[in-house]
Write an enzyme that holds these catalytic residues in place. Structure first.
Site, PDB file in Angstrom:
ATOM      1  N   LEU A  79       0.820  -1.212   0.000  1.00  0.00           N
ATOM      2  CA  LEU A  79       0.000   0.000   0.000  1.00  0.00           C
ATOM      3  C   LEU A  79       0.855   1.263   0.000  1.00  0.00           C
ATOM      4  O   LEU A  79       0.534   2.231  -0.693  1.00  0.00           O
ATOM      5  CB  LEU A  79      -0.976   0.006   1.184  1.00  0.00           C
ATOM      6  CG  LEU A  79      -1.929   1.179   1.258  1.00  0.00           C
ATOM      7  CD1 LEU A  79      -2.750   1.324  -0.023  1.00  0.00           C
ATOM      8  CD2 LEU A  79      -2.858   1.026   2.461  1.00  0.00           C
ATOM      9  N   GLU A 102      11.354  14.171   2.127  1.00  0.00           N
ATOM     10  CA  GLU A 102      12.320  13.937   3.188  1.00  0.00           C
ATOM     11  C   GLU A 102      11.981  12.607   3.842  1.00  0.00           C
ATOM     12  O   GLU A 102      10.811  12.225   3.917  1.00  0.00           O
ATOM     13  CB  GLU A 102      12.275  15.029   4.265  1.00  0.00           C
ATOM     14  CG  GLU A 102      12.883  16.338   3.848  1.00  0.00           C
ATOM     15  CD  GLU A 102      11.903  17.246   3.124  1.00  0.00           C
ATOM     16  OE1 GLU A 102      12.350  18.226   2.523  1.00  0.00           O
ATOM     17  OE2 GLU A 102      10.685  16.968   3.150  1.00  0.00           O
ATOM     18  N   TYR A 114      11.676   4.181  -1.337  1.00  0.00           N
ATOM     19  CA  TYR A 114      11.905   5.342  -2.195  1.00  0.00           C
ATOM     20  C   TYR A 114      13.012   5.061  -3.211  1.00  0.00           C
ATOM     21  O   TYR A 114      12.887   5.426  -4.381  1.00  0.00           O
ATOM     22  CB  TYR A 114      12.225   6.575  -1.359  1.00  0.00           C
ATOM     23  CG  TYR A 114      11.123   6.940  -0.387  1.00  0.00           C
ATOM     24  CD1 TYR A 114       9.778   6.741  -0.703  1.00  0.00           C
ATOM     25  CD2 TYR A 114      11.412   7.471   0.859  1.00  0.00           C
ATOM     26  CE1 TYR A 114       8.769   7.064   0.184  1.00  0.00           C
ATOM     27  CE2 TYR A 114      10.401   7.802   1.748  1.00  0.00           C
ATOM     28  CZ  TYR A 114       9.085   7.594   1.414  1.00  0.00           C
ATOM     29  OH  TYR A 114       8.088   7.912   2.291  1.00  0.00           O
TER      30      TYR A 114
END
Length: 154
Positions: A79, A102, A114
């Site tokens: 998710l 950040e 990320y």
């Protein structure tokens, strides 16, 4: 699962997801201020339950993921990745060439997420986050919308 814009009536539930996801959560007032300022605020629903959210600010040619959270019961099932991709897609539709965020260096799962989605470290913000023993730096990361392969197609 469905994604829709956040509403004022969602704020108690959004704040509850946030409090479950983070040791130092945003407050209901912060989310209210984001809505009032016109930020891109979205919630993910599983039936009628809010299970995640993201907040995106837009500037000329760029976007900034200010907040992304998943309810603890819904973590580790993709998710967060889905919300991140949808935030980047929204930023792209609104004209962003780059998307910034950040992240705490100590948040290994988020840093990994990320990086695997194409964000790369471009800086560090000293003493950005509160933590139990003072402050923690933030990694500043960027995703280049026009130069990076579309998320999900790597």
């Amino acid at each position: 699962m469905s994604l829709r814009p956040m509403r004022l009536t969602d704020l108690d539930r959004v704040a509850a997801v946030e409090a479950g996801a983070y040791l130092f959560p945003w407050t209901r007032k912060i989310f209210n201020d984001c809505l009032r300022m016109g930020y891109e605020c979205w919630v993910e629903l599983a039936e009628d339950e809010i299970v995640g959210h993201f907040v995106l600010s837009m500037g000329p040619g760029e976007a900034h993921v200010l907040n992304l959270a998943v309810h603890p019961d819904w973590q580790n099932n993709g998710l967060g990745r889905s919300l991140l991709r949808r935030a980047v897609e929204r930023a792209d539709r609104l004209g962003a060439e780059s998307v910034y965020l950040e992240v705490r260096p100590s948040n290994f799962p988020a840093v990994h997420l990320y990086r695997t989605e194409g964000f790369r470290k471009v800086g560090r913000r000293p003493d950005y986050y509160p933590c139990d023993d003072g402050r923690e730096d933030a990694l500043l990361m960027r995703y280049d919308v026009r130069e990076t392969a579309p998320m999900g197609r790597r």
